[in-house]
Design a protein around this motif. Structure first.
Motif, short mmCIF file in Angstrom:
data_model
loop_
_atom_site.label_atom_id
_atom_site.label_comp_id
_atom_site.label_asym_id
_atom_site.label_seq_id
_atom_site.Cartn_x
_atom_site.Cartn_y
_atom_site.Cartn_z
N HIS A 203 1.92 -4.60 5.36
CA HIS A 203 1.32 -5.47 6.37
C HIS A 203 2.39 -6.30 7.08
O HIS A 203 2.38 -6.45 8.31
CB HIS A 203 0.29 -6.39 5.70
N ASP A 204 3.34 -6.82 6.34
CA ASP A 204 4.39 -7.67 6.92
C ASP A 204 5.28 -6.87 7.85
O ASP A 204 5.69 -7.37 8.92
CB ASP A 204 5.23 -8.30 5.80
N GLU A 205 5.62 -5.63 7.49
CA GLU A 205 6.45 -4.80 8.35
C GLU A 205 5.74 -4.52 9.68
O GLU A 205 6.35 -4.58 10.76
CB GLU A 205 6.77 -3.47 7.67
N THR B 202 -4.99 -3.99 8.21
CA THR B 202 -3.67 -3.36 8.31
C THR B 202 -3.89 -1.95 8.83
O THR B 202 -4.41 -1.09 8.13
CB THR B 202 -2.97 -3.32 6.94
#
Length: 513
Positions: A413-415, A502
Protein backbone atom coordinates in the motif's frame (compact mmCIF):
# COMPACT_ATOMS: atom_id res chain seq x y z
CA UNK A 1 -35.88 88.79 -28.54
CA UNK A 2 -33.95 88.14 -31.75
CA UNK A 3 -30.76 87.50 -29.74
CA UNK A 4 -32.52 84.87 -27.69
CA UNK A 5 -33.83 83.27 -30.89
CA UNK A 6 -30.35 83.17 -32.40
CA UNK A 7 -28.94 81.59 -29.24
CA UNK A 8 -31.66 78.96 -29.33
CA UNK A 9 -30.86 78.13 -32.98
CA UNK A 10 -27.16 77.77 -32.15
CA UNK A 11 -27.94 75.43 -29.24
CA UNK A 12 -30.19 73.30 -31.46
CA UNK A 13 -28.04 73.07 -34.59
CA UNK A 14 -24.43 73.33 -33.40
CA UNK A 15 -24.29 69.83 -31.78
CA UNK A 16 -25.47 68.01 -34.94
CA UNK A 17 -22.88 69.82 -37.06
CA UNK A 18 -20.01 68.90 -34.71
CA UNK A 19 -21.30 65.52 -33.56
CA UNK A 20 -19.11 63.47 -35.94
CA UNK A 21 -15.97 65.11 -34.57
CA UNK A 22 -16.83 64.74 -30.90
CA UNK A 23 -14.26 62.59 -29.13
CA UNK A 24 -16.73 60.53 -27.11
CA UNK A 25 -19.42 60.17 -29.75
CA UNK A 26 -19.89 57.33 -32.22
CA UNK A 27 -18.21 57.81 -35.61
CA UNK A 28 -19.85 57.43 -39.04
CA UNK A 29 -17.36 54.66 -39.87
CA UNK A 30 -16.36 53.64 -43.38
CA UNK A 31 -19.25 51.41 -44.46
CA UNK A 32 -22.83 51.99 -45.48
CA UNK A 33 -24.09 50.08 -42.44
CA UNK A 34 -21.86 51.98 -40.02
CA UNK A 35 -23.24 55.22 -41.48
CA UNK A 36 -26.81 54.00 -40.96
CA UNK A 37 -26.00 53.00 -37.39
CA UNK A 38 -24.43 56.41 -36.74
CA UNK A 39 -27.40 58.34 -38.15
CA UNK A 40 -29.85 56.12 -36.28
CA UNK A 41 -27.92 56.79 -33.08
CA UNK A 42 -27.97 60.54 -33.65
CA UNK A 43 -31.69 60.53 -34.57
CA UNK A 44 -32.62 58.71 -31.37
CA UNK A 45 -30.33 61.01 -29.39
CA UNK A 46 -32.02 64.12 -30.81
CA UNK A 47 -35.48 62.70 -30.05
CA UNK A 48 -34.42 61.99 -26.48
CA UNK A 49 -32.92 65.47 -26.17
CA UNK A 50 -36.12 67.05 -27.53
CA UNK A 51 -38.25 65.07 -25.09
CA UNK A 52 -35.96 66.09 -22.25
CA UNK A 53 -36.07 69.73 -23.36
CA UNK A 54 -39.88 69.76 -23.43
CA UNK A 55 -40.31 67.91 -20.13
CA UNK A 56 -37.74 69.93 -18.20
CA UNK A 57 -38.94 73.15 -19.88
CA UNK A 58 -42.49 72.56 -18.68
CA UNK A 59 -41.21 71.66 -15.20
CA UNK A 60 -39.05 74.81 -14.97
CA UNK A 61 -41.88 77.01 -16.31
CA UNK A 62 -44.29 75.53 -13.78
CA UNK A 63 -41.88 76.00 -10.89
CA UNK A 64 -41.18 79.65 -11.80
CA UNK A 65 -44.68 80.80 -12.71
CA UNK A 66 -46.69 78.78 -10.23
CA UNK A 67 -44.61 79.26 -7.12
CA UNK A 68 -46.13 80.10 -3.75
CA UNK A 69 -44.48 83.52 -3.57
CA UNK A 70 -46.56 84.63 -6.56
CA UNK A 71 -49.72 83.52 -4.82
CA UNK A 72 -50.33 80.46 -7.00
CA UNK A 73 -52.95 78.02 -5.70
CA UNK A 74 -52.69 74.37 -6.67
CA UNK A 75 -55.59 72.92 -8.61
CA UNK A 76 -57.42 69.92 -7.19
CA UNK A 77 -58.33 67.26 -9.73
CA UNK A 78 -58.02 63.49 -9.78
CA UNK A 79 -58.18 62.44 -13.40
CA UNK A 80 -58.37 63.74 -16.93
CA UNK A 81 -59.31 61.46 -19.75
CA UNK A 82 -57.80 63.80 -22.34
CA UNK A 83 -54.46 63.96 -20.54
CA UNK A 84 -54.30 60.18 -20.10
CA UNK A 85 -55.07 59.62 -23.78
CA UNK A 86 -52.43 62.18 -24.75
CA UNK A 87 -49.62 60.76 -22.64
CA UNK A 88 -50.40 57.27 -23.99
CA UNK A 89 -50.77 58.12 -27.69
CA UNK A 90 -47.85 60.54 -28.00
CA UNK A 91 -45.16 58.14 -26.58
CA UNK A 92 -46.63 55.35 -28.72
CA UNK A 93 -46.22 57.45 -31.86
CA UNK A 94 -42.68 58.43 -30.86
CA UNK A 95 -41.72 54.77 -30.32
CA UNK A 96 -43.15 53.80 -33.72
CA UNK A 97 -41.16 56.59 -35.38
CA UNK A 98 -38.01 55.30 -33.65
CA UNK A 99 -38.73 51.62 -34.41
CA UNK A 100 -39.12 52.03 -38.18
CA UNK A 101 -35.53 53.17 -38.98
CA UNK A 102 -34.11 50.88 -36.26
CA UNK A 103 -35.81 47.84 -37.77
CA UNK A 104 -34.63 48.71 -41.28
CA UNK A 105 -31.04 49.06 -40.05
CA UNK A 106 -31.12 45.79 -38.09
CA UNK A 107 -32.55 43.90 -41.08
CA UNK A 108 -29.81 45.31 -43.33
CA UNK A 109 -27.12 44.34 -40.78
CA UNK A 110 -28.29 40.71 -40.81
CA UNK A 111 -28.35 40.23 -44.60
CA UNK A 112 -25.05 38.62 -45.73
CA UNK A 113 -26.52 37.32 -49.02
CA UNK A 114 -24.87 37.80 -52.42
CA UNK A 115 -21.40 38.27 -50.97
CA UNK A 116 -18.40 38.71 -53.25
CA UNK A 117 -15.96 37.21 -50.73
CA UNK A 118 -16.38 34.95 -47.70
CA UNK A 119 -13.90 34.92 -44.83
CA UNK A 120 -14.07 32.45 -41.96
CA UNK A 121 -12.98 34.02 -38.66
CA UNK A 122 -11.99 31.58 -35.91
CA UNK A 123 -11.12 32.82 -32.45
CA UNK A 124 -8.87 30.96 -30.05
CA UNK A 125 -6.97 31.91 -26.91
CA UNK A 126 -5.57 34.40 -27.85
CA UNK A 127 -5.39 34.87 -31.59
CA UNK A 128 -7.55 35.02 -34.72
CA UNK A 129 -7.44 32.58 -37.64
CA UNK A 130 -8.61 33.87 -41.03
CA UNK A 131 -9.53 31.59 -43.95
CA UNK A 132 -10.47 33.01 -47.36
CA UNK A 133 -13.01 30.79 -49.09
CA UNK A 134 -12.19 29.86 -52.71
CA UNK A 135 -8.76 31.49 -52.40
CA UNK A 136 -6.81 28.78 -50.54
CA UNK A 137 -5.41 31.43 -48.19
CA UNK A 138 -5.40 31.15 -44.42
CA UNK A 139 -3.22 32.49 -41.63
CA UNK A 140 -3.15 33.34 -37.92
CA UNK A 141 -3.13 36.94 -36.72
CA UNK A 142 -1.28 37.41 -33.43
CA UNK A 143 -0.53 40.39 -31.19
CA UNK A 144 2.67 42.12 -32.34
CA UNK A 145 3.20 44.54 -29.45
CA UNK A 146 6.72 43.84 -28.14
CA UNK A 147 6.91 42.05 -24.80
CA UNK A 148 9.06 44.83 -23.19
CA UNK A 149 6.21 47.31 -23.79
CA UNK A 150 3.74 44.95 -22.15
CA UNK A 151 6.04 44.42 -19.17
CA UNK A 152 6.62 48.17 -18.84
CA UNK A 153 10.35 48.21 -19.53
CA UNK A 154 9.83 50.22 -22.75
CA UNK A 155 7.59 53.15 -23.63
CA UNK A 156 4.20 52.22 -25.09
CA UNK A 157 3.90 52.53 -28.88
CA UNK A 158 1.25 54.49 -30.79
CA UNK A 159 -0.89 51.37 -31.34
CA UNK A 160 -0.11 49.59 -28.08
CA UNK A 161 -2.05 46.27 -27.91
CA UNK A 162 -3.73 47.12 -31.23
CA UNK A 163 -1.09 45.78 -33.65
CA UNK A 164 -0.70 42.33 -35.17
CA UNK A 165 1.88 40.42 -37.17
CA UNK A 166 -0.53 39.72 -40.07
CA UNK A 167 -3.58 41.94 -40.63
CA UNK A 168 -6.77 40.77 -42.30
CA UNK A 169 -6.63 42.17 -45.85
CA UNK A 170 -9.94 43.00 -47.55
CA UNK A 171 -10.99 44.80 -50.75
CA UNK A 172 -13.10 47.95 -50.80
CA UNK A 173 -16.41 48.17 -52.70
CA UNK A 174 -17.03 44.43 -52.40
CA UNK A 175 -19.49 42.74 -50.07
CA UNK A 176 -17.57 40.57 -47.61
CA UNK A 177 -19.33 37.87 -45.63
CA UNK A 178 -17.87 36.76 -42.29
CA UNK A 179 -18.43 33.34 -40.73
CA UNK A 180 -17.58 33.54 -37.02
CA UNK A 181 -16.73 30.57 -34.81
CA UNK A 182 -14.33 29.61 -32.01
CA UNK A 183 -12.04 26.75 -31.06
CA UNK A 184 -12.35 27.08 -27.29
CA UNK A 185 -14.35 29.78 -25.48
CA UNK A 186 -16.65 32.62 -26.57
CA UNK A 187 -14.86 35.45 -28.36
CA UNK A 188 -16.33 38.49 -30.13
CA UNK A 189 -14.98 40.00 -33.37
CA UNK A 190 -15.46 43.77 -33.21
CA UNK A 191 -14.33 46.49 -35.63
CA UNK A 192 -16.10 49.78 -34.75
CA UNK A 193 -15.40 51.42 -38.14
CA UNK A 194 -17.43 48.63 -39.84
CA UNK A 195 -20.22 48.50 -37.23
CA UNK A 196 -19.51 44.75 -37.04
CA UNK A 197 -19.56 43.06 -33.65
CA UNK A 198 -20.43 39.38 -33.64
CA UNK A 199 -19.83 36.64 -31.09
CA UNK A 200 -17.66 33.67 -32.06
CA UNK A 201 -19.11 30.68 -30.22
CA UNK A 202 -17.48 27.21 -30.13
CA UNK A 203 -19.54 24.73 -32.12
CA UNK A 204 -21.65 27.42 -33.85
CA UNK A 205 -21.35 29.63 -36.94
CA UNK A 206 -22.52 33.25 -36.75
CA UNK A 207 -22.72 35.48 -39.83
CA UNK A 208 -21.94 39.14 -40.43
CA UNK A 209 -20.98 41.25 -43.42
CA UNK A 210 -19.45 44.54 -44.50
CA UNK A 211 -18.70 46.62 -47.58
CA UNK A 212 -15.81 49.02 -46.99
CA UNK A 213 -15.95 52.40 -48.72
CA UNK A 214 -12.45 53.77 -48.04
CA UNK A 215 -8.97 52.21 -48.15
CA UNK A 216 -7.07 52.31 -44.88
CA UNK A 217 -6.16 50.42 -41.73
CA UNK A 218 -8.95 49.82 -39.22
CA UNK A 219 -8.48 48.43 -35.73
CA UNK A 220 -10.65 46.55 -33.28
CA UNK A 221 -10.37 43.88 -30.61
CA UNK A 222 -12.09 40.95 -28.97
CA UNK A 223 -15.15 42.33 -27.17
CA UNK A 224 -15.91 39.25 -25.03
CA UNK A 225 -14.05 38.42 -21.83
CA UNK A 226 -12.28 35.26 -23.04
CA UNK A 227 -9.55 34.64 -20.46
CA UNK A 228 -6.56 36.22 -18.79
CA UNK A 229 -5.13 37.62 -22.05
CA UNK A 230 -8.45 38.93 -23.37
CA UNK A 231 -6.90 42.38 -23.79
CA UNK A 232 -4.09 40.95 -25.98
CA UNK A 233 -6.35 39.84 -28.86
CA UNK A 234 -6.49 42.77 -31.30
CA UNK A 235 -7.96 42.92 -34.79
CA UNK A 236 -6.32 44.85 -37.62
CA UNK A 237 -7.96 45.11 -41.05
CA UNK A 238 -6.16 46.55 -44.06
CA UNK A 239 -8.62 47.67 -46.75
CA UNK A 240 -7.13 47.86 -50.25
CA UNK A 241 -8.46 49.04 -53.61
CA UNK A 242 -9.79 46.12 -55.62
CA UNK A 243 -6.84 45.90 -58.02
CA UNK A 244 -4.34 45.97 -55.15
CA UNK A 245 -6.30 43.30 -53.29
CA UNK A 246 -6.25 41.01 -56.34
CA UNK A 247 -2.48 41.55 -56.55
CA UNK A 248 -2.17 40.74 -52.84
CA UNK A 249 -4.05 37.46 -53.37
CA UNK A 250 -1.58 36.44 -56.06
CA UNK A 251 1.34 37.40 -53.80
CA UNK A 252 -0.06 35.26 -51.00
CA UNK A 253 -0.38 32.27 -53.28
CA UNK A 254 3.21 32.70 -54.46
CA UNK A 255 4.37 33.15 -50.87
CA UNK A 256 2.54 29.97 -49.86
CA UNK A 257 4.31 28.04 -52.61
CA UNK A 258 7.66 29.51 -51.57
CA UNK A 259 6.95 28.65 -47.91
CA UNK A 260 6.08 25.08 -48.87
CA UNK A 261 9.35 24.76 -50.78
CA UNK A 262 11.29 26.26 -47.87
CA UNK A 263 9.61 23.86 -45.45
CA UNK A 264 10.55 20.94 -47.67
CA UNK A 265 14.14 22.19 -47.92
CA UNK A 266 14.29 22.57 -44.12
CA UNK A 267 13.74 18.82 -43.74
CA UNK A 268 17.21 18.20 -45.16
CA UNK A 269 18.91 20.90 -43.06
CA UNK A 270 20.68 20.32 -39.78
CA UNK A 271 20.89 23.42 -37.61
CA UNK A 272 23.18 23.88 -34.66
CA UNK A 273 21.73 23.88 -31.18
CA UNK A 274 22.54 27.59 -30.85
CA UNK A 275 20.60 28.41 -34.04
CA UNK A 276 17.64 26.37 -32.85
CA UNK A 277 17.72 28.01 -29.41
CA UNK A 278 17.76 31.53 -30.89
CA UNK A 279 14.83 30.81 -33.21
CA UNK A 280 13.00 28.80 -30.56
CA UNK A 281 13.11 31.66 -28.06
CA UNK A 282 11.39 33.98 -30.54
CA UNK A 283 8.71 31.39 -31.34
CA UNK A 284 8.18 30.68 -27.64
CA UNK A 285 7.75 34.37 -26.75
CA UNK A 286 5.30 34.84 -29.61
CA UNK A 287 3.14 31.75 -29.11
CA UNK A 288 3.75 30.14 -25.71
CA UNK A 289 4.82 32.74 -23.15
CA UNK A 290 1.28 34.09 -22.67
CA UNK A 291 0.32 30.85 -20.91
CA UNK A 292 3.56 29.22 -19.73
CA UNK A 293 5.21 32.60 -18.93
CA UNK A 294 8.58 33.82 -20.27
CA UNK A 295 10.35 32.08 -17.36
CA UNK A 296 8.67 28.73 -18.08
CA UNK A 297 7.02 28.61 -14.65
CA UNK A 298 3.43 28.79 -15.92
CA UNK A 299 0.51 29.78 -13.69
CA UNK A 300 -0.12 27.21 -10.96
CA UNK A 301 -3.47 25.51 -11.28
CA UNK A 302 -4.16 27.03 -14.71
CA UNK A 303 -1.20 26.63 -17.08
CA UNK A 304 1.43 23.99 -16.22
CA UNK A 305 5.09 24.84 -15.79
CA UNK A 306 7.65 23.77 -18.40
CA UNK A 307 10.65 24.35 -16.19
CA UNK A 308 11.62 20.87 -15.01
CA UNK A 309 8.32 19.37 -16.22
CA UNK A 310 8.00 15.71 -17.31
CA UNK A 311 7.02 16.93 -20.80
CA UNK A 312 10.05 19.17 -21.32
CA UNK A 313 12.62 16.77 -19.84
CA UNK A 314 10.90 13.46 -20.63
CA UNK A 315 10.60 11.45 -23.85
CA UNK A 316 10.89 13.56 -26.98
CA UNK A 317 7.95 11.79 -28.62
CA UNK A 318 5.62 12.95 -25.85
CA UNK A 319 6.84 16.52 -26.22
CA UNK A 320 6.37 16.46 -29.99
CA UNK A 321 2.92 14.94 -29.65
CA UNK A 322 1.52 17.60 -27.33
CA UNK A 323 2.99 20.52 -29.29
CA UNK A 324 1.79 19.17 -32.63
CA UNK A 325 -1.65 17.92 -31.60
CA UNK A 326 -2.44 19.75 -28.37
CA UNK A 327 -4.14 18.18 -25.37
CA UNK A 328 -7.89 17.58 -25.32
CA UNK A 329 -9.79 19.16 -22.45
CA UNK A 330 -7.13 21.81 -21.79
CA UNK A 331 -6.11 25.18 -23.22
CA UNK A 332 -3.14 23.53 -24.97
CA UNK A 333 -3.70 24.10 -28.68
CA UNK A 334 -2.45 22.03 -31.60
CA UNK A 335 0.38 23.93 -33.30
CA UNK A 336 0.92 21.41 -36.10
CA UNK A 337 -0.87 23.68 -38.60
CA UNK A 338 0.07 26.98 -37.00
CA UNK A 339 3.86 26.63 -37.16
CA UNK A 340 6.30 25.13 -39.65
CA UNK A 341 8.26 22.00 -38.86
CA UNK A 342 11.36 24.17 -38.44
CA UNK A 343 9.61 26.47 -35.94
CA UNK A 344 8.27 23.52 -33.96
CA UNK A 345 11.71 21.90 -33.88
CA UNK A 346 13.20 25.19 -32.65
CA UNK A 347 10.65 25.84 -29.91
CA UNK A 348 10.87 22.26 -28.61
CA UNK A 349 14.67 22.52 -28.57
CA UNK A 350 14.33 25.76 -26.62
CA UNK A 351 11.87 24.32 -24.10
CA UNK A 352 14.08 21.28 -23.51
CA UNK A 353 17.18 23.37 -22.82
CA UNK A 354 15.94 26.63 -21.25
CA UNK A 355 15.38 27.44 -17.55
CA UNK A 356 17.82 24.78 -16.40
CA UNK A 357 16.13 21.87 -18.22
CA UNK A 358 19.44 21.26 -20.06
CA UNK A 359 18.52 17.98 -21.76
CA UNK A 360 21.06 18.69 -24.50
CA UNK A 361 18.53 17.74 -27.19
CA UNK A 362 18.66 19.48 -30.58
CA UNK A 363 15.43 18.67 -32.44
CA UNK A 364 15.51 19.03 -36.23
CA UNK A 365 12.69 19.69 -38.69
CA UNK A 366 13.04 16.14 -40.03
CA UNK A 367 12.26 14.80 -36.52
CA UNK A 368 9.03 16.80 -36.47
CA UNK A 369 8.09 15.61 -39.95
CA UNK A 370 8.82 12.00 -39.00
CA UNK A 371 6.51 12.27 -36.00
CA UNK A 372 3.78 13.87 -38.13
CA UNK A 373 4.06 11.01 -40.59
CA UNK A 374 3.77 8.43 -37.85
CA UNK A 375 7.42 7.40 -38.11
CA UNK A 376 9.77 6.77 -35.23
CA UNK A 377 11.41 9.68 -33.44
CA UNK A 378 14.64 9.07 -31.62
CA UNK A 379 14.41 9.81 -27.90
CA UNK A 380 16.97 11.92 -26.07
CA UNK A 381 19.93 9.91 -24.93
CA UNK A 382 19.63 11.36 -21.43
CA UNK A 383 16.12 9.96 -20.96
CA UNK A 384 15.87 6.48 -19.36
CA UNK A 385 13.99 3.83 -21.26
CA UNK A 386 10.40 3.44 -20.13
CA UNK A 387 9.25 0.32 -18.30
CA UNK A 388 6.29 -0.77 -16.26
CA UNK A 389 8.14 -0.05 -13.04
CA UNK A 390 9.42 3.45 -13.85
CA UNK A 391 8.41 6.41 -11.73
CA UNK A 392 7.95 8.64 -14.79
CA UNK A 393 4.28 9.47 -15.45
CA UNK A 394 5.08 9.55 -19.16
CA UNK A 395 6.24 5.97 -19.41
CA UNK A 396 5.06 4.27 -22.57
CA UNK A 397 1.91 2.42 -21.68
CA UNK A 398 1.05 -0.90 -23.30
CA UNK A 399 -2.71 -1.27 -23.92
CA UNK A 400 -4.18 -2.63 -20.67
CA UNK A 401 -6.29 -5.21 -22.46
CA UNK A 402 -3.16 -6.92 -23.82
CA UNK A 403 -1.43 -7.26 -20.44
CA UNK A 404 -1.46 -10.60 -18.60
CA UNK A 405 -2.57 -9.86 -15.00
CA UNK A 406 -0.38 -12.71 -13.71
CA UNK A 407 2.74 -10.99 -15.08
CA UNK A 408 2.21 -7.83 -13.03
CA UNK A 409 3.84 -7.19 -9.63
CA UNK A 410 2.01 -6.94 -6.32
CA UNK A 411 3.02 -3.79 -4.44
CA UNK A 412 2.49 -2.70 -0.87
CA UNK A 413 0.00 0.00 0.00
CA UNK A 414 2.79 2.45 0.87
CA UNK A 415 4.64 1.83 -2.40
CA UNK A 416 1.48 2.52 -4.37
CA UNK A 417 0.78 5.72 -2.39
CA UNK A 418 4.29 7.07 -3.02
CA UNK A 419 4.14 6.41 -6.75
CA UNK A 420 0.52 7.54 -6.99
CA UNK A 421 1.33 10.90 -5.43
CA UNK A 422 4.02 11.53 -8.09
CA UNK A 423 1.70 10.60 -10.96
CA UNK A 424 -1.15 12.68 -9.50
CA UNK A 425 1.04 15.76 -9.01
CA UNK A 426 2.14 15.59 -12.66
CA UNK A 427 -1.06 14.70 -14.51
CA UNK A 428 -4.02 15.52 -12.29
CA UNK A 429 -3.13 18.37 -9.94
CA UNK A 430 -3.47 21.05 -12.63
CA UNK A 431 -7.23 20.39 -12.72
CA UNK A 432 -8.11 18.77 -9.39
CA UNK A 433 -5.45 20.69 -7.38
CA UNK A 434 -2.79 19.24 -5.10
CA UNK A 435 -5.27 19.31 -2.22
CA UNK A 436 -7.91 17.37 -4.18
CA UNK A 437 -10.29 20.34 -3.76
CA UNK A 438 -10.62 20.89 -7.54
CA UNK A 439 -11.95 24.14 -9.01
CA UNK A 440 -15.75 23.72 -9.04
CA UNK A 441 -17.70 23.83 -11.25
CA UNK A 442 -15.03 23.44 -13.94
CA UNK A 443 -13.04 20.66 -12.24
CA UNK A 444 -14.76 18.60 -9.48
CA UNK A 445 -13.20 17.92 -6.09
CA UNK A 446 -11.80 14.45 -5.35
CA UNK A 447 -11.62 14.95 -1.59
CA UNK A 448 -14.72 13.17 -0.27
CA UNK A 449 -16.15 12.70 -3.78
CA UNK A 450 -18.50 9.89 -4.78
CA UNK A 451 -15.92 8.63 -7.30
CA UNK A 452 -12.95 8.53 -4.93
CA UNK A 453 -14.88 6.98 -2.02
CA UNK A 454 -17.43 4.93 -3.95
CA UNK A 455 -17.12 1.59 -5.80
CA UNK A 456 -13.57 0.90 -6.96
CA UNK A 457 -14.81 -0.33 -10.36
CA UNK A 458 -16.38 3.06 -11.12
CA UNK A 459 -13.16 4.82 -10.14
CA UNK A 460 -11.05 2.58 -12.36
CA UNK A 461 -13.47 3.02 -15.25
CA UNK A 462 -13.44 6.84 -15.27
CA UNK A 463 -9.65 7.04 -14.96
CA UNK A 464 -9.13 4.52 -17.76
CA UNK A 465 -11.86 5.67 -20.15
CA UNK A 466 -12.49 9.31 -19.20
CA UNK A 467 -15.92 10.92 -19.17
CA UNK A 468 -17.62 12.12 -22.35
CA UNK A 469 -18.61 15.77 -22.42
CA UNK A 470 -16.13 16.81 -19.74
CA UNK A 471 -12.42 17.62 -19.57
CA UNK A 472 -11.72 14.23 -17.97
CA UNK A 473 -9.40 12.38 -20.34
CA UNK A 474 -8.95 8.65 -20.84
CA UNK A 475 -5.65 7.57 -19.25
CA UNK A 476 -5.94 3.86 -20.13
CA UNK A 477 -3.48 4.16 -23.01
CA UNK A 478 -1.36 6.91 -21.45
CA UNK A 479 -0.31 5.17 -18.24
CA UNK A 480 0.83 1.66 -17.34
CA UNK A 481 -1.36 -0.62 -15.20
CA UNK A 482 1.00 0.01 -12.29
CA UNK A 483 0.68 3.80 -12.62
CA UNK A 484 -3.09 3.56 -12.91
CA UNK A 485 -3.24 1.35 -9.84
CA UNK A 486 -0.97 3.73 -7.92
CA UNK A 487 -2.91 6.89 -8.74
CA UNK A 488 -6.29 5.32 -7.93
CA UNK A 489 -4.93 3.98 -4.63
CA UNK A 490 -3.60 7.46 -3.83
CA UNK A 491 -6.87 9.25 -4.67
CA UNK A 492 -8.87 6.80 -2.57
CA UNK A 493 -6.70 7.32 0.52
CA UNK A 494 -5.45 10.93 0.33
CA UNK A 495 -7.08 14.12 1.71
CA UNK A 496 -9.03 12.21 4.35
CA UNK A 497 -10.74 9.81 1.92
CA UNK A 498 -9.14 6.88 3.81
CA UNK A 499 -11.07 4.08 2.12
CA UNK A 500 -8.24 1.66 2.90
CA UNK A 501 -8.39 0.30 -0.66
CA UNK A 502 -5.19 -0.98 -2.28
CA UNK A 503 -5.60 -1.32 -6.03
CA UNK A 504 -3.05 -3.61 -7.70
CA UNK A 505 -1.85 -3.51 -11.32
CA UNK A 506 -3.57 -6.86 -11.87
CA UNK A 507 -6.92 -5.27 -10.92
CA UNK A 508 -6.40 -2.70 -13.66
CA UNK A 509 -5.48 -5.34 -16.24
CA UNK A 510 -8.53 -7.45 -15.38
CA UNK A 511 -10.79 -4.38 -15.60
CA UNK A 512 -9.44 -3.63 -19.07
CA UNK A 513 -10.33 -7.14 -20.21
Amino acid sequence: MKQWLYCLLVVLFAPPLAAADMRFNMTPGVTEISGKVYHLHMTILYICCAIGLVVFGVMIYAMINHRKSKGAVASHFHESTKVEIAWTIIPFIILILMAIPATKTLIAMEDPSNADLTVKVTGSQWKWHYSYFDQDIDFYSILATPRPQIEGSEAKGEHYLLEVDKPLVLPINRKIRFLMTSEDVIHSWWVPAFAVKKDANPGFINEAWTRIDKPGIYRGQCAELCGKDHGFMPIVVQALPEAEFDAWVEEQKQAANAAAQAAQAALSQTLTKEELMAQGEQVYLGHCAACHQPNGEGLQGVFPHLKGSPIAVGPLSGHLEIVLNGKAGTAMQAFGKQLTAQEIAAVITYERNAWGNNTGDAVQAKDVDAHKSGGSTSEPTATPAASTTTDSPKATAEPVASVDPASLPTLSHDELMVEGEKVYATLCAACHQLTGAGMPPAFPALAGSAIATGPVANHIDIVMHGKTGTAMQAFGNQLTPQQLAAIITYERNAWGNNTGDTVQPADIARHGQ
